[in-house]
Design a protein around this motif. Structure first.
Motif, mmCIF file in Angstrom:
data_model
loop_
_atom_site.group_PDB
_atom_site.id
_atom_site.type_symbol
_atom_site.label_atom_id
_atom_site.label_comp_id
_atom_site.label_asym_id
_atom_site.label_seq_id
_atom_site.Cartn_x
_atom_site.Cartn_y
_atom_site.Cartn_z
ATOM 1 N N UNK A 22 34.747 59.600 38.242
ATOM 2 C CA UNK A 22 35.928 58.861 37.780
ATOM 3 C C UNK A 22 36.682 58.267 38.972
ATOM 4 N N UNK A 23 36.790 59.025 40.067
ATOM 5 C CA UNK A 23 37.539 58.576 41.243
ATOM 6 C C UNK A 23 36.830 57.470 42.019
ATOM 7 N N UNK A 24 35.542 57.305 41.814
ATOM 8 C CA UNK A 24 34.765 56.262 42.502
ATOM 9 C C UNK A 24 34.901 54.948 41.732
ATOM 10 N N UNK A 38 36.076 46.384 40.396
ATOM 11 C CA UNK A 38 37.169 47.309 40.635
ATOM 12 C C UNK A 38 37.329 47.396 42.145
ATOM 13 N N UNK A 39 38.489 47.024 42.670
ATOM 14 C CA UNK A 39 38.722 47.031 44.102
ATOM 15 C C UNK A 39 39.891 47.941 44.424
ATOM 16 N N UNK A 40 39.645 48.943 45.254
ATOM 17 C CA UNK A 40 40.710 49.848 45.682
ATOM 18 C C UNK A 40 41.522 49.139 46.762
ATOM 19 N N UNK A 51 46.305 52.574 44.415
ATOM 20 C CA UNK A 51 46.444 51.252 43.784
ATOM 21 C C UNK A 51 45.084 50.568 43.795
ATOM 22 N N UNK A 52 44.823 49.826 42.713
ATOM 23 C CA UNK A 52 43.536 49.127 42.603
ATOM 24 C C UNK A 52 43.712 47.892 41.724
ATOM 25 N N UNK A 53 42.779 46.956 41.865
ATOM 26 C CA UNK A 53 42.735 45.774 40.994
ATOM 27 C C UNK A 53 41.468 45.861 40.158
ATOM 28 N N UNK A 54 41.646 45.637 38.872
ATOM 29 C CA UNK A 54 40.564 45.734 37.900
ATOM 30 C C UNK A 54 40.353 44.372 37.258
ATOM 31 N N UNK A 55 39.101 43.927 37.253
ATOM 32 C CA UNK A 55 38.725 42.718 36.520
ATOM 33 C C UNK A 55 37.778 43.148 35.423
ATOM 34 N N UNK A 56 38.122 42.784 34.183
ATOM 35 C CA UNK A 56 37.298 43.190 33.054
ATOM 36 C C UNK A 56 37.002 42.000 32.157
ATOM 37 N N UNK A 57 35.954 42.171 31.402
ATOM 38 C CA UNK A 57 35.513 41.231 30.382
ATOM 39 C C UNK A 57 35.488 42.017 29.091
ATOM 40 N N UNK A 58 36.536 41.938 28.289
ATOM 41 C CA UNK A 58 36.649 42.780 27.104
ATOM 42 C C UNK A 58 36.458 42.018 25.821
#
Length: 144
Positions: A22-24, A38-40, A51-58
């Motif tokens: 999960x932490x990775x 997912x970029x830390x 803090x992280x940035x998440x890009x998703x295709x939902x």
């Protein structure tokens, strides 16, 4: 954002092993469907993301958001939206891990708000689909 959706799954592994996956965050695109990147951005003293940035295709929505994380050892992690996306305006989630009969019960809770008006029932159904997909992907990845 009072309404939250949650689901649980049993994984045949120790809490520490599951929480390491999960932490990775960078590995999510390999096992979590819909996650493109997912970029830390910042890590804490324990090496886990703060803090992280998440890009998703939902499905009907794609977006990039900023998230802040709070870790409670290998028992729980929570995340909250700190940078809104074009579609997502609110987000709170968590994984809670509990030892259960030779394995671990993993509970994923999620609440998402979007700019587009949406019936509560439709929103919860979307959250449930995201949660179930993530839990099944996590289980497959950890147990393989």
């Amino acid at each position: 954002m009072a309404d939250r959706t949650s689901s649980s799954i049993n994984v045949k592994a120790a809490k520490a092993e599951i929480m390491a996956v999960i932490a990775d965050l960078g590995s999510y695109p390999r096992w979590a469907s819909g996650i493109r990147e997912f970029t830390v951005q910042e890590t804490g003293g324990d090496g886990r993301a703060e803090r992280a940035r998440l890009t998703f295709d939902g499905g009907p929505f794609s977006d990039t958001v900023g998230l802040a994380y709070t870790w409670a050892g290998d028992d729980r992690v929570t995340w909250d939206l700190v940078e809104k996306g074009n579609v997502v305006t609110g987000l709170h989630g968590s994984y809670t891990l509990t030892e259960a009969g030779g394995g671990t019960e993993v509970t994923y809770e999620l609440a998402v708000d979007v700019r587009v008006p949406m019936l509560g029932m439709v929103k919860r159904k979307g959250e449930k689909r995201i949660i179930d997909s993530a839990l099944k992907g996590l289980k497959r990845h950890v147990e393989s």
